[in-house]
Design a protein around this motif. Structure first.
Motif, mmCIF file in Angstrom:
data_model
loop_
_atom_site.group_PDB
_atom_site.id
_atom_site.type_symbol
_atom_site.label_atom_id
_atom_site.label_comp_id
_atom_site.label_asym_id
_atom_site.label_seq_id
_atom_site.Cartn_x
_atom_site.Cartn_y
_atom_site.Cartn_z
ATOM 1 N N TYR A 130 0.832 -1.202 0.000
ATOM 2 C CA TYR A 130 0.000 0.000 0.000
ATOM 3 C C TYR A 130 0.870 1.257 0.000
ATOM 4 O O TYR A 130 0.607 2.221 -0.733
ATOM 5 C CB TYR A 130 -0.918 -0.006 1.219
ATOM 6 N N LYS A 131 1.948 1.231 0.804
ATOM 7 C CA LYS A 131 2.872 2.368 0.835
ATOM 8 C C LYS A 131 3.542 2.564 -0.520
ATOM 9 O O LYS A 131 3.692 3.695 -0.997
ATOM 10 C CB LYS A 131 3.942 2.141 1.909
ATOM 11 N N GLN A 132 3.938 1.446 -1.133
ATOM 12 C CA GLN A 132 4.581 1.535 -2.441
ATOM 13 C C GLN A 132 3.612 2.070 -3.496
ATOM 14 O O GLN A 132 4.008 2.823 -4.393
ATOM 15 C CB GLN A 132 5.121 0.167 -2.866
ATOM 16 N N GLU A 133 2.343 1.679 -3.382
ATOM 17 C CA GLU A 133 1.352 2.177 -4.332
ATOM 18 C C GLU A 133 1.143 3.680 -4.164
ATOM 19 O O GLU A 133 1.018 4.419 -5.146
ATOM 20 C CB GLU A 133 0.029 1.439 -4.144
ATOM 21 N N GLN A 134 1.134 4.142 -2.923
ATOM 22 C CA GLN A 134 1.005 5.576 -2.681
ATOM 23 C C GLN A 134 2.204 6.349 -3.240
ATOM 24 O O GLN A 134 2.043 7.413 -3.840
ATOM 25 C CB GLN A 134 0.869 5.836 -1.170
ATOM 26 N N LYS A 135 3.404 5.797 -3.050
ATOM 27 C CA LYS A 135 4.608 6.428 -3.603
ATOM 28 C C LYS A 135 4.551 6.455 -5.127
ATOM 29 O O LYS A 135 4.957 7.428 -5.761
ATOM 30 C CB LYS A 135 5.854 5.675 -3.139
ATOM 31 N N SER A 136 4.031 5.359 -5.702
ATOM 32 C CA SER A 136 3.930 5.278 -7.162
ATOM 33 C C SER A 136 2.972 6.330 -7.698
ATOM 34 O O SER A 136 3.225 6.948 -8.737
ATOM 35 C CB SER A 136 3.464 3.877 -7.577
ATOM 36 N N GLU A 137 1.875 6.540 -6.979
ATOM 37 C CA GLU A 137 0.913 7.560 -7.418
ATOM 38 C C GLU A 137 1.501 8.969 -7.293
ATOM 39 O O GLU A 137 1.210 9.833 -8.114
ATOM 40 C CB GLU A 137 -0.387 7.428 -6.622
ATOM 41 N N LYS A 138 2.328 9.179 -6.279
ATOM 42 C CA LYS A 138 2.992 10.480 -6.136
ATOM 43 C C LYS A 138 3.925 10.724 -7.320
ATOM 44 O O LYS A 138 4.025 11.840 -7.834
ATOM 45 C CB LYS A 138 3.795 10.527 -4.827
ATOM 46 N N LEU A 139 4.608 9.641 -7.746
ATOM 47 C CA LEU A 139 5.493 9.761 -8.898
ATOM 48 C C LEU A 139 4.685 10.082 -10.159
ATOM 49 O O LEU A 139 5.099 10.892 -10.978
ATOM 50 C CB LEU A 139 6.278 8.453 -9.090
ATOM 51 N N ILE A 140 3.526 9.446 -10.283
ATOM 52 C CA ILE A 140 2.648 9.702 -11.431
ATOM 53 C C ILE A 140 2.198 11.162 -11.439
ATOM 54 O O ILE A 140 2.158 11.810 -12.490
ATOM 55 C CB ILE A 140 1.422 8.776 -11.402
ATOM 56 N N GLU A 141 1.867 11.686 -10.272
ATOM 57 C CA GLU A 141 1.444 13.085 -10.168
ATOM 58 C C GLU A 141 2.567 14.013 -10.645
ATOM 59 O O GLU A 141 2.324 14.979 -11.384
ATOM 60 C CB GLU A 141 1.076 13.416 -8.718
ATOM 61 N N LEU A 142 3.794 13.724 -10.210
ATOM 62 C CA LEU A 142 4.954 14.517 -10.617
ATOM 63 C C LEU A 142 5.182 14.415 -12.125
ATOM 64 O O LEU A 142 5.410 15.424 -12.804
ATOM 65 C CB LEU A 142 6.195 14.037 -9.868
ATOM 66 N N PHE A 143 5.084 13.193 -12.632
ATOM 67 C CA PHE A 143 5.295 12.954 -14.061
ATOM 68 C C PHE A 143 4.246 13.686 -14.897
ATOM 69 O O PHE A 143 4.574 14.333 -15.901
ATOM 70 C CB PHE A 143 5.245 11.454 -14.348
ATOM 71 N N ALA A 144 2.988 13.593 -14.496
ATOM 72 C CA ALA A 144 1.911 14.248 -15.240
ATOM 73 C C ALA A 144 2.102 15.768 -15.245
ATOM 74 O O ALA A 144 1.879 16.435 -16.265
ATOM 75 C CB ALA A 144 0.563 13.885 -14.620
#
Length: 263
Positions: A97-111
């Motif tokens: 779950y923590k890794q998924e949250q980090k991944s979504e943060k990366l997606i936000e930055l990328f977008a």
């Protein structure tokens, strides 16, 4: 989390929940990974043994890992269990779950860098890979290991390649660690030598099987053991194999052993 799973989880699935309401004999909890789903944990499914006060175990707002027991899709009822989740399962789910949250943060930055909205990113790539891999992080994990582009993303090749470059810059595949304390003693005159022999054979066993294993002396008669693996289930399996081997060798050398796995 931006992405929410559709429908209902399956029975026996592990789910991340947030406690929303505590009653005298039950708990209501929101399923964080799903849209507008709430489950109930009966007092008998909170912890083994007698429970005098549910608040000794949970509080409103606490994030917990539960097992799905039963689902009534027509009524929208979901029965959950807290006590049927093992320590290893809880750790693995929480880490995921923590890794998924980090991944979504990366997606936000990328977008943001690509000057597209989060919704646009999910329409182009996100929804597709999440449905195929189960989560954004699982997709990242697969790409970092295989570096292959899914066929259904070929129309977004440029965006995909930019994303993978960002993933490689920001994400490192994690490892899971389990620890235990080994107590080994002997009353024989040559006991020290036999203890050393048992420990050396344990180290040889770990090396032969290419386990990521570390044995450290604490103080007589205690030793610290650490096993590292890609996931907690694998790490605990390796630790069990090492412990069984050590007990067998130590017994043949006339040594007494005790194991205590650290939480």
């Amino acid at each position: 989390m931006f992405y929410k799973k559709k429908g209902f989880p399956e029975e026996d699935n592990l789910v991340i929940c947030t406690v929303t309401k505590i009653l005298p004999h039950s708990i209501f909890a929101k399923l964080n990974e799903y849209n507008d789903l709430e489950g109930l944990i009966h007092i008998s499914e909170i912890s083994p043994g007698r429970i005098r006060n549910i608040r000794d175990f949970v509080r409103e707002g606490k994030i917990i890992v539960c097992k799905v027991l039963r689902i009534d899709k027509n009524k929208g009822h979901i029965d959950l269990s807290l006590r049927r989740v093992s320590r290893a399962q809880r750790k693995e789910k929480e880490e995921g779950y923590k890794q998924e949250q980090k991944s979504e943060k990366l997606i936000e930055l990328f977008a943001k860098e690509e000057k597209i909205s989060l919704e646009e990113f999910y329409n182009k790539i996100g929804y597709s890979v999440t449905e195929e891999y189960g989560s954004i992080y699982n997709f990242f994990d697969s790409v970092l290991k295989n570096e292959s582009m899914p066929d259904n993303l070929k129309s977004e090749k440029k965006l995909f390649e930019k994303l993978i470059k960002k993933v490689k810059e920001k994400i490192k595949l994690p490892e899971r660690e389990v620890n235990a304390i080994l107590t080994m003693s002997s009353t024989e005159a040559s006991g020290i030598g036999k203890i050393k022999d048992s420990l050396n054979k344990t180290i040889e066993f770990a090396k032969k099987n290419k386990y990521n294993f570390k044995l450290t002396y604490i103080s007589a008669p205690k030793y610290s053991l650490k096993v590292t693996a890609p996931d907690y289930k694998s790490a605990e399996k390796i630790l069990k194999e090492i412990s069984e081997f050590t007990v067998k060798i130590a017994k043949s050398n006339g040594c007494h052993t005790e194991w205590q796995e650290k939480s």
